[in-house]
Write a protein that holds these residues in place. Structure first.
Motif, PDB file in Angstrom:
ATOM      1  N   LEU A 200     -16.604  65.203 -40.271  1.00  0.00           N
ATOM      2  CA  LEU A 200     -16.593  63.949 -39.526  1.00  0.00           C
ATOM      3  C   LEU A 200     -15.195  63.354 -39.393  1.00  0.00           C
ATOM      4  O   LEU A 200     -14.936  62.565 -38.475  1.00  0.00           O
ATOM      5  CB  LEU A 200     -17.527  62.935 -40.196  1.00  0.00           C
ATOM      6  CG  LEU A 200     -19.020  63.197 -40.009  1.00  0.00           C
ATOM      7  CD1 LEU A 200     -19.837  62.267 -40.900  1.00  0.00           C
ATOM      8  CD2 LEU A 200     -19.421  63.028 -38.551  1.00  0.00           C
ATOM      9  N   LEU A 201     -14.286  63.732 -40.277  1.00  0.00           N
ATOM     10  CA  LEU A 201     -12.916  63.226 -40.171  1.00  0.00           C
ATOM     11  C   LEU A 201     -12.278  63.637 -38.851  1.00  0.00           C
ATOM     12  O   LEU A 201     -11.478  62.893 -38.281  1.00  0.00           O
ATOM     13  CB  LEU A 201     -12.074  63.743 -41.344  1.00  0.00           C
ATOM     14  CG  LEU A 201     -12.460  63.259 -42.739  1.00  0.00           C
ATOM     15  CD1 LEU A 201     -11.601  63.939 -43.793  1.00  0.00           C
ATOM     16  CD2 LEU A 201     -12.321  61.741 -42.851  1.00  0.00           C
ATOM     17  N   VAL A 202     -12.611  64.833 -38.370  1.00  0.00           N
ATOM     18  CA  VAL A 202     -12.044  65.315 -37.104  1.00  0.00           C
ATOM     19  C   VAL A 202     -12.507  64.439 -35.941  1.00  0.00           C
ATOM     20  O   VAL A 202     -11.740  64.142 -35.023  1.00  0.00           O
ATOM     21  CB  VAL A 202     -12.437  66.783 -36.865  1.00  0.00           C
ATOM     22  CG1 VAL A 202     -11.953  67.264 -35.509  1.00  0.00           C
ATOM     23  CG2 VAL A 202     -11.883  67.660 -37.969  1.00  0.00           C
ATOM     24  N   LEU A 203     -13.757  64.008 -35.986  1.00  0.00           N
ATOM     25  CA  LEU A 203     -14.312  63.202 -34.909  1.00  0.00           C
ATOM     26  C   LEU A 203     -13.842  61.760 -34.935  1.00  0.00           C
ATOM     27  O   LEU A 203     -13.648  61.145 -33.880  1.00  0.00           O
ATOM     28  CB  LEU A 203     -15.847  63.229 -34.975  1.00  0.00           C
ATOM     29  CG  LEU A 203     -16.517  64.575 -34.730  1.00  0.00           C
ATOM     30  CD1 LEU A 203     -18.018  64.459 -34.970  1.00  0.00           C
ATOM     31  CD2 LEU A 203     -16.249  65.052 -33.312  1.00  0.00           C
ATOM     32  N   HIS A 204     -13.661  61.215 -36.142  1.00  0.00           N
ATOM     33  CA  HIS A 204     -13.457  59.774 -36.258  1.00  0.00           C
ATOM     34  C   HIS A 204     -12.094  59.353 -36.800  1.00  0.00           C
ATOM     35  O   HIS A 204     -11.727  58.187 -36.647  1.00  0.00           O
ATOM     36  CB  HIS A 204     -14.547  59.179 -37.159  1.00  0.00           C
ATOM     37  CG  HIS A 204     -15.932  59.400 -36.666  1.00  0.00           C
ATOM     38  ND1 HIS A 204     -16.471  58.718 -35.600  1.00  0.00           N
ATOM     39  CD2 HIS A 204     -16.902  60.256 -37.079  1.00  0.00           C
ATOM     40  CE1 HIS A 204     -17.704  59.122 -35.377  1.00  0.00           C
ATOM     41  NE2 HIS A 204     -17.997  60.054 -36.267  1.00  0.00           N
ATOM     42  N   CYS A 205     -11.359  60.243 -37.429  1.00  0.00           N
ATOM     43  CA  CYS A 205     -10.126  59.843 -38.131  1.00  0.00           C
ATOM     44  C   CYS A 205      -8.942  60.694 -37.684  1.00  0.00           C
ATOM     45  O   CYS A 205      -8.293  61.356 -38.498  1.00  0.00           O
ATOM     46  CB  CYS A 205     -10.315  59.965 -39.646  1.00  0.00           C
ATOM     47  SG  CYS A 205     -11.674  58.990 -40.307  1.00  0.00           S
ATOM     48  N   ASN A 206      -8.647  60.696 -36.383  1.00  0.00           N
ATOM     49  CA  ASN A 206      -7.571  61.571 -35.923  1.00  0.00           C
ATOM     50  C   ASN A 206      -6.176  61.054 -36.264  1.00  0.00           C
ATOM     51  O   ASN A 206      -5.184  61.712 -35.950  1.00  0.00           O
ATOM     52  CB  ASN A 206      -7.688  61.859 -34.410  1.00  0.00           C
ATOM     53  CG  ASN A 206      -7.754  60.605 -33.574  1.00  0.00           C
ATOM     54  OD1 ASN A 206      -7.111  59.617 -33.869  1.00  0.00           O
ATOM     55  ND2 ASN A 206      -8.562  60.650 -32.521  1.00  0.00           N
ATOM     56  N   ARG A 207      -6.082  59.891 -36.915  1.00  0.00           N
ATOM     57  CA  ARG A 207      -4.793  59.408 -37.410  1.00  0.00           C
ATOM     58  C   ARG A 207      -4.506  59.880 -38.838  1.00  0.00           C
ATOM     59  O   ARG A 207      -3.430  59.618 -39.376  1.00  0.00           O
ATOM     60  CB  ARG A 207      -4.742  57.878 -37.396  1.00  0.00           C
ATOM     61  CG  ARG A 207      -4.893  57.263 -36.016  1.00  0.00           C
ATOM     62  CD  ARG A 207      -4.678  55.769 -36.086  1.00  0.00           C
ATOM     63  NE  ARG A 207      -4.920  55.129 -34.794  1.00  0.00           N
ATOM     64  CZ  ARG A 207      -4.624  53.858 -34.538  1.00  0.00           C
ATOM     65  NH1 ARG A 207      -4.097  53.094 -35.486  1.00  0.00           N
ATOM     66  NH2 ARG A 207      -4.856  53.351 -33.353  1.00  0.00           N
ATOM     67  N   LEU A 208      -5.467  60.578 -39.440  1.00  0.00           N
ATOM     68  CA  LEU A 208      -5.344  60.982 -40.834  1.00  0.00           C
ATOM     69  C   LEU A 208      -4.169  61.945 -41.024  1.00  0.00           C
ATOM     70  O   LEU A 208      -4.099  62.985 -40.371  1.00  0.00           O
ATOM     71  CB  LEU A 208      -6.638  61.635 -41.305  1.00  0.00           C
ATOM     72  CG  LEU A 208      -6.751  61.899 -42.805  1.00  0.00           C
ATOM     73  CD1 LEU A 208      -6.822  60.587 -43.577  1.00  0.00           C
ATOM     74  CD2 LEU A 208      -7.982  62.748 -43.112  1.00  0.00           C
ATOM     75  N   LYS A 209      -3.265  61.590 -41.950  1.00  0.00           N
ATOM     76  CA  LYS A 209      -2.073  62.402 -42.213  1.00  0.00           C
ATOM     77  C   LYS A 209      -2.137  63.120 -43.555  1.00  0.00           C
ATOM     78  O   LYS A 209      -1.555  64.199 -43.698  1.00  0.00           O
ATOM     79  CB  LYS A 209      -0.826  61.515 -42.167  1.00  0.00           C
ATOM     80  CG  LYS A 209      -0.543  60.897 -40.808  1.00  0.00           C
ATOM     81  CD  LYS A 209       0.709  60.030 -40.873  1.00  0.00           C
ATOM     82  CE  LYS A 209       1.003  59.391 -39.520  1.00  0.00           C
ATOM     83  NZ  LYS A 209       2.220  58.538 -39.580  1.00  0.00           N
ATOM     84  N   HIS A 210      -2.793  62.527 -44.539  1.00  0.00           N
ATOM     85  CA  HIS A 210      -2.772  63.078 -45.897  1.00  0.00           C
ATOM     86  C   HIS A 210      -4.196  63.131 -46.444  1.00  0.00           C
ATOM     87  O   HIS A 210      -4.875  62.110 -46.516  1.00  0.00           O
ATOM     88  CB  HIS A 210      -1.887  62.221 -46.807  1.00  0.00           C
ATOM     89  CG  HIS A 210      -0.538  61.934 -46.227  1.00  0.00           C
ATOM     90  ND1 HIS A 210       0.445  62.896 -46.144  1.00  0.00           N
ATOM     91  CD2 HIS A 210      -0.025  60.810 -45.667  1.00  0.00           C
ATOM     92  CE1 HIS A 210       1.521  62.377 -45.583  1.00  0.00           C
ATOM     93  NE2 HIS A 210       1.253  61.123 -45.276  1.00  0.00           N
ATOM     94  N   LEU A 211      -4.641  64.336 -46.830  1.00  0.00           N
ATOM     95  CA  LEU A 211      -5.991  64.530 -47.334  1.00  0.00           C
ATOM     96  C   LEU A 211      -5.943  65.335 -48.633  1.00  0.00           C
ATOM     97  O   LEU A 211      -5.353  66.410 -48.678  1.00  0.00           O
ATOM     98  CB  LEU A 211      -6.832  65.277 -46.298  1.00  0.00           C
ATOM     99  CG  LEU A 211      -8.270  65.644 -46.704  1.00  0.00           C
ATOM    100  CD1 LEU A 211      -9.090  64.395 -46.986  1.00  0.00           C
ATOM    101  CD2 LEU A 211      -8.938  66.491 -45.617  1.00  0.00           C
ATOM    102  N   ASP A 212      -6.575  64.803 -49.673  1.00  0.00           N
ATOM    103  CA  ASP A 212      -6.662  65.478 -50.970  1.00  0.00           C
ATOM    104  C   ASP A 212      -8.131  65.680 -51.310  1.00  0.00           C
ATOM    105  O   ASP A 212      -8.869  64.724 -51.543  1.00  0.00           O
ATOM    106  CB  ASP A 212      -5.981  64.628 -52.048  1.00  0.00           C
ATOM    107  CG  ASP A 212      -6.001  65.289 -53.434  1.00  0.00           C
ATOM    108  OD1 ASP A 212      -6.614  66.360 -53.578  1.00  0.00           O
ATOM    109  OD2 ASP A 212      -5.391  64.722 -54.359  1.00  0.00           O
TER     110      ASP A 212
END
Length: 237
Positions: A133-145
């Motif tokens: 769901l991050l791909v659909l809703h959080c395209n500003r996401l830069k850092h994921l752990d």
């Protein structure tokens, strides 16, 4: 709390209910960090009052929130926190909170559209759907752990590399340490090759060096700009 009108940043460890209730008076707070809070000191009831807006408490409205190793934190609390900060939250760390369920993470991934940093280390409740769901809703996401999130599989990341009309996610760093048995070399290599902004992927020092070198060799045949350090972090030069 004497400076409740002007305080913008608070970082505390091992607090109790009374301290959390005082924090709610800080109407200008933008950055809150709490960690290592035992259930005996910080109760579920106090977290419920903190996470739910009332007539006299309008909610959080935070930009940065760190709730790491908070024993009483539940998915209901997370939902309330998301509802209070969904249009402001840029940085969220909820690592090592063992009571959070997959439903809580799915709700988070679909609502916090401005997130730039999301740290979910060692969460058994993080499953494939939440990451998809991050791909659909959080395209500003830069850092994921997602290090130590052992419920994940390759399916979590297929949407990151599939061709589509969706705006590419802006991911710059990805930590998948401790997932050597869960995520395949093929998917890891595809992430490095197809995510245009990805500059660092942490595999973890325990990742087999030979397998890590195979990923590196495959990627450098297409994009000869990556190297790997002793801790199995692959970086773009």
């Amino acid at each position: 709390m004497h400076h409740h009108q002007s305080l913008q940043c608070i970082r505390l460890t091992d607090i109790n209910d009374r301290v959390l209730e005082s924090i709610q008076q800080c109407v200008g707070l933008k950055d809150l960090g709490l960690e290592h809070c035992a259930e005996a000191k910080l109760s579920a009831g106090a977290l419920s009052r903190f996470s739910r807006p009332t007539k006299t408490y309008s909610g959080l409205g935070l930009e940065r929130l760190r709730l790491r190793d908070i024993a009483s934190l539940s998915s209901d609390h997370l939902r309330g926190i998301v509802d209070g900060s969904r249009y402001s939250l840029l940085h969220l760390d909820i690592s090592e909170c063992n009571r959070l369920s997959s439903e809580g993470f799915v709700y988070l991934s679909s609502q916090c559209v401005l997130l730039e940093t999301l740290l979910l280390a060692y969460q058994a409740g993080v499953e494939d759907e939440a990451i998809q769901l991050l791909v659909l809703h959080c395209n500003r996401l830069k850092h994921l752990d997602v290090s130590g999130c052992r419920s994940l599989t390759d399916e979590a990341f297929r949407a990151f590399v599939n061709e589509s009309d969706i705006t590419p996610i802006a991911l710059e760093t990805l930590d998948v340490s401790g997932l050597e048995s869960e995520i395949s070399r093929s998917i890891l290599g595809s992430l490095l090759m197809k995510l245009p902004y990805l500059r660092e992927m942490s595999l973890g020092a325990a990742y087999d060096r030979e397998d890590a070198n195979k990923i590196l060799e495959k990627v450098n045949r297409v994009h000869p700009s990556f190297h790997m350090d002793i801790d199995r972090t692959i970086s773009r030069e």
